[in-house]
Design a protein around this motif. Structure first.
Motif, PDB file in Angstrom:
ATOM      1  N   THR A 121      29.331  -7.907  47.807  1.00 49.70           N
ATOM      2  CA  THR A 121      29.323  -8.162  46.281  1.00 49.70           C
ATOM      3  C   THR A 121      28.017  -8.941  45.848  1.00 49.70           C
ATOM      4  OG1 THR A 121      30.713 -10.251  46.186  1.00 49.70           O
ATOM      5  CG2 THR A 121      31.914  -7.886  46.080  1.00 49.70           C
ATOM      6  N   GLY A 122      27.170  -9.527  46.580  1.00 47.11           N
ATOM      7  CA  GLY A 122      26.176 -10.296  46.240  1.00 47.11           C
ATOM      8  C   GLY A 122      26.582 -11.685  45.890  1.00 47.11           C
ATOM      9  N   ASP A 123      27.422 -12.143  46.509  1.00 43.93           N
ATOM     10  CA  ASP A 123      27.982 -13.561  46.120  1.00 43.93           C
ATOM     11  C   ASP A 123      27.650 -14.612  47.262  1.00 43.93           C
ATOM     12  OD1 ASP A 123      28.840 -12.945  43.300  1.00 43.93           O
ATOM     13  OD2 ASP A 123      30.473 -11.819  44.263  1.00 43.93           O
ATOM     14  N   LEU A 124      26.858 -14.339  48.073  1.00 49.06           N
ATOM     15  CA  LEU A 124      26.849 -15.336  49.011  1.00 49.06           C
ATOM     16  C   LEU A 124      25.802 -16.594  48.384  1.00 49.06           C
ATOM     17  CD1 LEU A 124      25.301 -12.929  51.793  1.00 49.06           C
ATOM     18  CD2 LEU A 124      27.485 -14.252  51.801  1.00 49.06           C
ATOM     19  N   VAL A 125      25.993 -17.651  49.116  1.00 51.25           N
ATOM     20  CA  VAL A 125      24.956 -18.925  48.638  1.00 51.25           C
ATOM     21  C   VAL A 125      23.935 -18.809  49.721  1.00 51.25           C
ATOM     22  CG1 VAL A 125      24.873 -21.362  48.443  1.00 51.25           C
ATOM     23  CG2 VAL A 125      27.008 -20.193  47.825  1.00 51.25           C
ATOM     24  N   ALA A 161      16.213 -18.672  55.082  1.00 47.97           N
ATOM     25  CA  ALA A 161      17.144 -18.509  54.248  1.00 47.97           C
ATOM     26  C   ALA A 161      18.701 -18.032  54.791  1.00 47.97           C
ATOM     27  CB  ALA A 161      16.544 -17.443  53.297  1.00 47.97           C
ATOM     28  N   PRO A 162      19.189 -19.112  55.349  1.00 48.36           N
ATOM     29  CA  PRO A 162      20.529 -18.512  56.114  1.00 48.36           C
ATOM     30  C   PRO A 162      21.563 -18.743  54.929  1.00 48.36           C
ATOM     31  CG  PRO A 162      19.963 -20.766  56.559  1.00 48.36           C
ATOM     32  CD  PRO A 162      18.501 -20.411  56.014  1.00 48.36           C
ATOM     33  N   VAL A 163      22.862 -18.235  54.933  1.00 50.06           N
ATOM     34  CA  VAL A 163      23.834 -17.998  53.878  1.00 50.06           C
ATOM     35  C   VAL A 163      24.937 -18.900  54.146  1.00 50.06           C
ATOM     36  CG1 VAL A 163      22.458 -15.844  53.111  1.00 50.06           C
ATOM     37  CG2 VAL A 163      24.547 -16.126  54.725  1.00 50.06           C
ATOM     38  N   VAL A 164      25.671 -19.077  53.403  1.00 46.67           N
ATOM     39  CA  VAL A 164      27.249 -19.395  53.495  1.00 46.67           C
ATOM     40  C   VAL A 164      27.782 -18.574  52.498  1.00 46.67           C
ATOM     41  CG1 VAL A 164      28.892 -21.041  52.712  1.00 46.67           C
ATOM     42  CG2 VAL A 164      26.780 -21.887  53.661  1.00 46.67           C
ATOM     43  N   GLY A 165      29.128 -17.771  53.362  1.00 49.15           N
ATOM     44  CA  GLY A 165      29.961 -16.833  52.850  1.00 49.15           C
ATOM     45  C   GLY A 165      30.245 -15.906  53.854  1.00 49.15           C
ATOM     46  N   GLU A 176      17.958 -12.935  45.447  1.00 46.34           N
ATOM     47  CA  GLU A 176      18.828 -12.797  44.154  1.00 46.34           C
ATOM     48  C   GLU A 176      19.726 -11.701  44.193  1.00 46.34           C
ATOM     49  OE1 GLU A 176      16.349 -12.770  41.034  1.00 46.34           O
ATOM     50  OE2 GLU A 176      16.249 -14.991  40.810  1.00 46.34           O
ATOM     51  N   ARG A 177      19.479 -10.304  44.936  1.00 49.35           N
ATOM     52  CA  ARG A 177      20.190  -9.567  45.264  1.00 49.35           C
ATOM     53  C   ARG A 177      21.287  -9.607  46.334  1.00 49.35           C
ATOM     54  NH1 ARG A 177      21.998  -5.041  42.432  1.00 49.35           N
ATOM     55  NH2 ARG A 177      22.853  -3.402  43.941  1.00 49.35           N
ATOM     56  N   LEU A 178      21.180 -10.664  46.896  1.00 48.13           N
ATOM     57  CA  LEU A 178      22.242 -10.882  48.114  1.00 48.13           C
ATOM     58  C   LEU A 178      23.154 -12.146  47.496  1.00 48.13           C
ATOM     59  CD1 LEU A 178      19.667 -10.563  50.989  1.00 48.13           C
ATOM     60  CD2 LEU A 178      21.157  -8.708  50.075  1.00 48.13           C
ATOM     61  N   GLY A 179      22.628 -13.069  46.780  1.00 46.31           N
ATOM     62  CA  GLY A 179      23.456 -14.351  46.436  1.00 46.31           C
ATOM     63  C   GLY A 179      22.831 -15.120  45.514  1.00 46.31           C
ATOM     64  N   ARG A 180      23.423 -16.321  45.273  1.00 43.72           N
ATOM     65  CA  ARG A 180      22.780 -17.492  44.555  1.00 43.72           C
ATOM     66  C   ARG A 180      21.908 -18.360  45.156  1.00 43.72           C
ATOM     67  NH1 ARG A 180      28.362 -17.051  43.970  1.00 43.72           N
ATOM     68  NH2 ARG A 180      28.564 -19.190  44.981  1.00 43.72           N
TER      69      ARG A 180
END
Length: 270
Positions: free
Chosen positions: A124-128, A113-117, A146-150
């Protein structure tokens, strides 16, 4: 609430761990460099990676590169109990993800589950979040992610890591090419204010916003690492060479490549 072990309290991991702690999860944290556990209020600190994961329902790792994940996996794998869900949010690419998965004990599941952001969205929990894994494992991971992003479910095991490699390869290569175009403007005597105004509208607006960002915190050295994970052809390879050519910007945000290329253009013209 699920008991979570969070490993990796760097630029991104620290604000992510804080969000999980603030949500009320019983949280144990561990970092390769000691001394950061106290920065996560309410979390217990573990002395080793193996200690951190013992008794955890969910293990989250947020580490810098494939070598770091491989090293930590060697420390914790034997301590993972059947039924544990490991969510690796590091950007390590599909090949390294598959290698880690192959070492898991029976009954332990892995979601990539890697992220962009950047650091701001991490806080703020707005990672993708690009999530890959078996459906049942993704269902278990969803409340944490879901606590970490979309969360975008990408498909089966390795698919999150693969999509992240594609997306970050495109972003980094585009910003690097944008920087070269700005450097060409320097050589041709086109005013930088005019260049920015024109490139910030139309089809390049998104790339321009990232290239001129003053808020993102994605070090150039990690951008170069991600390009290597993406593999690909001559364009991505050339972009990586450009990023590595100026060691002075290694710890600066990716946007620093624009200034680096402008300086190089001025030096060549002198």
């Amino acid at each position: 609430m699920k008991k979570i072990a969070f490993l990796g309290l760097g630029r991104m991991g620290l604000p992510m761990a804080r969000r999980l702690a603030a949500a009320g999860h019983p949280l144990t944290v561990w970092n390769r460099s000691p001394g950061r556990a106290g920065d996560v209020p309410g979390a217990a600190a573990a002395a080793t990676a193996a200690e951190a994961v013992r008794g955890a329902d969910v293990v989250v790792t947020m580490l810098s590169d494939p070598a770091a994940v491989t090293a930590v996996a060697a420390q914790l794998t034997a301590a993972l109990a059947p039924g544990t869900l490991w969510i690796d949010m590091s950007s390590i690419g599909p090949r390294a993800t598959a290698a880690v998965r192959a070492q898991l004990p029976d009954g332990v599941a892995l979601v990539d589950a890697p992220v962009v952001g950047s650091v701001g969205p991490a806080a703020t929990g707005d990672l993708v979040v690009f999530a890959g894994g078996e459906d049942a494992d993704l269902d278990r991971a969803q409340p944490v992610l879901e606590r970490l992003g979309r969360v975008r479910r990408c498909g089966g095991p390795g698919s999150g890591a693969a999509l992240k490699a594609v997306v970050i390869g495109a972003i980094v290569a585009c910003v690097t090419a944008f920087g070269e175009a700005v450097a060409v403007a320097e050589e041709l005597g086109v005013p930088q204010e005019q260049v920015r105004e024109v490139l910030s509208v139309g089809p390049l607006a998104g790339v321009a916003a990232r290239a001129y960002s003053t808020e993102a915190d994605f070090p150039v050295r990690l951008a170069a690492k991600d390009l290597a994970l993406a593999g690909g052809g001559p364009v991505l390879a050339a972009a990586r060479e450009v990023l590595l050519a100026d060691p002075s910007i290694a710890e600066e945000d990716l946007s620093a490549v624009v200034g680096s290329l402008r300086r190089a253009a001025r030096a060549a013209a002198a």
